[in-house]
Design an enzyme around this catalytic site. Structure first.
Site, PDB file in Angstrom:
ATOM      1  N   ASN A  82       0.869  -1.181   0.000  1.00 27.87           N
ATOM      2  CA  ASN A  82       0.000   0.000   0.000  1.00 27.87           C
ATOM      3  C   ASN A  82       0.905   1.230   0.000  1.00 27.87           C
ATOM      4  OD1 ASN A  82      -1.768   2.067   0.558  1.00 27.87           O
ATOM      5  ND2 ASN A  82      -2.320   1.347   2.614  1.00 27.87           N
TER       6      ASN A  82
ATOM      7  N   LYS B 272       0.170   4.267  -0.299  1.00 27.88           N
ATOM      8  CA  LYS B 272      -0.461   5.464   0.291  1.00 27.88           C
ATOM      9  C   LYS B 272      -0.208   6.683  -0.607  1.00 27.88           C
ATOM     10  CE  LYS B 272      -0.263   3.282   4.754  1.00 27.88           C
ATOM     11  NZ  LYS B 272      -0.249   3.387   6.201  1.00 27.88           N
TER      12      LYS B 272
ATOM     13  N   HIS C 295      -9.668   1.179   4.705  1.00 29.80           N
ATOM     14  CA  HIS C 295      -8.407   1.374   5.425  1.00 29.80           C
ATOM     15  C   HIS C 295      -8.665   2.342   6.589  1.00 29.80           C
ATOM     16  CE1 HIS C 295      -4.352   2.592   6.424  1.00 29.80           C
ATOM     17  NE2 HIS C 295      -3.947   1.485   5.826  1.00 29.80           N
TER      18      HIS C 295
ATOM     19  N   GLU D  90      -7.052   4.746   7.705  1.00 30.72           N
ATOM     20  CA  GLU D  90      -6.815   6.164   7.379  1.00 30.72           C
ATOM     21  C   GLU D  90      -8.017   6.749   6.644  1.00 30.72           C
ATOM     22  OE1 GLU D  90      -3.018   5.542   5.487  1.00 30.72           O
ATOM     23  OE2 GLU D  90      -2.183   4.990   7.427  1.00 30.72           O
TER      24      GLU D  90
ATOM     25  N   GLU E 197      -5.637  -4.934  10.382  1.00 25.13           N
ATOM     26  CA  GLU E 197      -4.588  -3.948  10.649  1.00 25.13           C
ATOM     27  C   GLU E 197      -4.893  -3.185  11.937  1.00 25.13           C
ATOM     28  OE1 GLU E 197      -2.494  -2.712   6.740  1.00 25.13           O
ATOM     29  OE2 GLU E 197      -4.280  -1.488   6.965  1.00 25.13           O
TER      30      GLU E 197
ATOM     31  N   GLY F 292       2.302   2.149  10.808  1.00 28.65           N
ATOM     32  CA  GLY F 292       3.265   3.232  10.686  1.00 28.65           C
ATOM     33  C   GLY F 292       3.974   3.597  11.980  1.00 28.65           C
TER      34      GLY F 292
ATOM     35  N   SER G  52       3.175  -2.228  10.332  1.00 31.07           N
ATOM     36  CA  SER G  52       4.621  -2.292  10.554  1.00 31.07           C
ATOM     37  C   SER G  52       5.226  -3.648  10.181  1.00 31.07           C
ATOM     38  CB  SER G  52       4.965  -1.914  12.003  1.00 31.07           C
ATOM     39  OG  SER G  52       4.560  -0.573  12.254  1.00 31.07           O
TER      40      SER G  52
ATOM     41  N   GLY H 100       2.769  -1.155   4.317  1.00 29.10           N
ATOM     42  CA  GLY H 100       2.818   0.265   3.985  1.00 29.10           C
ATOM     43  C   GLY H 100       4.256   0.710   3.768  1.00 29.10           C
TER      44      GLY H 100
HETATM   45  P1  PGA Z   1       2.677   0.231   7.667  1.00 28.49           P
HETATM   46  O1  PGA Z   1       1.234   0.466   6.974  1.00 28.49           O
HETATM   47  O2  PGA Z   1       3.226  -1.062   7.085  1.00 28.49           O
HETATM   48  O3  PGA Z   1       3.497   1.414   7.265  1.00 28.49           O
HETATM   49  O4  PGA Z   1       2.452   0.115   9.113  1.00 28.49           O
HETATM   50  C1  PGA Z   1       0.345  -0.602   6.767  1.00 28.49           C
HETATM   51  C2  PGA Z   1      -0.939  -0.088   6.158  1.00 28.49           C
HETATM   52  O5  PGA Z   1      -1.424   0.975   6.579  1.00 28.49           O
HETATM   53  O6  PGA Z   1      -1.513  -0.721   5.268  1.00 28.49           O
END
Ligand code: PGA
Length: 258
Positions: free
Chosen positions: A10, A12, A102, A104, A174, A180, A220, A241
């Site tokens: 992803n 983003k 997601h 976000e 998630e 993140g 992460s 991500g």
């Molecule tokens: P991250 O994001 O691997 O940076 O934690 C995962 C995601 O939001 O899909």
């Protein structure tokens, strides 16, 4: 039943067209020596404006090892919806998968369970695969309502979908506090929640459907966490991500899932 592993990147809101093409080419070059059949389903999800560039790079390579996803869609086919992209438009841009729900998008753009459900239906109607995200906040985890919250998100996302549709869908668990932050969820705990999600799907449909649906872990994920995550009984792959933004780390994660 053996489920094919999925590793999805992803991206983003990163990567201009040139960068997207470079990253796509970089990933394919890292995977050059790998046998296609041995690879997991490898998916990249660039932002809307970089879909064309990534798709072109994938087509020019022609190796068929990496597939394209969008990070969002709208559920209506067309019309006066300024700023939105329909599933048909994303299919036209080369997408075979679309990430929905997601955290976000839920947090910053007001995406609700009802919208996630409508999007899942629209995606499946066009023959694409939804990657349905769910996850609890730290406050929900501390309040002990993780399972209740996740079960509710999944139940609502799947309303009105058939067994066949659910069997080919993908869910990504998630935990929001792990996204993140560098704080990966403990693998055994991620596996427990994912097993719980599988039980929910079995309860809503049947044993076969629950065994068929692929459920990923996200939050992460890094090259040094993937092996332990993939060794769990119910984790079928990862939604990545930060670590999907360089060809080297993403390819290491892909290879760690083989
Ligand atoms: P991250 O994001 O691997 O940076 O934690 C995962 C995601 O939001 O899909």
């Amino acid at each position: 039943m053996s489920r094919r592993a999925v590793i999805a990147g992803n991206w983003k809101m990163h990567n201009l067209q040139k960068e997207a093409a470079e990253l796509t080419n970089g990933i394919m070059s890292e995977l050059k020596e790998e046998n296609k059949e041995a690879l997991p389903e490898v998916i990249i999800a660039p932002t809307f404006t970089s879909l064309y560039a990534a798709n072109k790079a994938l087509k020019d390579c022609g190796c068929g090892k990496v597939r394209l996803a969008a990070q969002n869609c709208y559920f209506e086919e067309k019309g006066a919806f300024t700023g939105e992209c329909s599933v048909q438009m994303l299919k036209d841009a080369g997408c075979e998968y679309i990430i929905i729900g997601h955290s976000e998008r839920r947090e910053y753009f007001g995406e609700t369970d009802e919208m996630v459900n409508k999007k899942a239906k629209a995606i499946l109607n066009e023959g694409l695969v939804p990657i349905i995200c769910c996850g609890e906040s730290l406050a929900q985890r501390e309040a002990g309502v993780t399972d209740y919250h996740i079960a509710s998100q999944i139940t609502k996302a799947l309303i009105g979908l058939t067994k066949e549709e659910v069997s080919k869908s993908i869910i990504a668990y998630e935990p929001i506090w792990a996204i993140g932050t560098g704080k990966t969820c403990d693998s055994a705990e991620a596996n427990r929640v994912i097993g719980m999600i599988r039980k929910v799907v079995k309860g809503l449909y049947d044993e076969t459907t629950g065994e068929a649906i692929r459920i990923l872990y996200g939050g992460s994920v890094k090259p040094n966490t993937i092996k332990e995550q993939m060794a769990q009984s119910d984790i079928d792959g990862a939604l990545v991500g930060g670590a999907s933004l360089t060809a080297d780390s993403f390819a290491q994660i892909v290879k760690g899932a083989m």
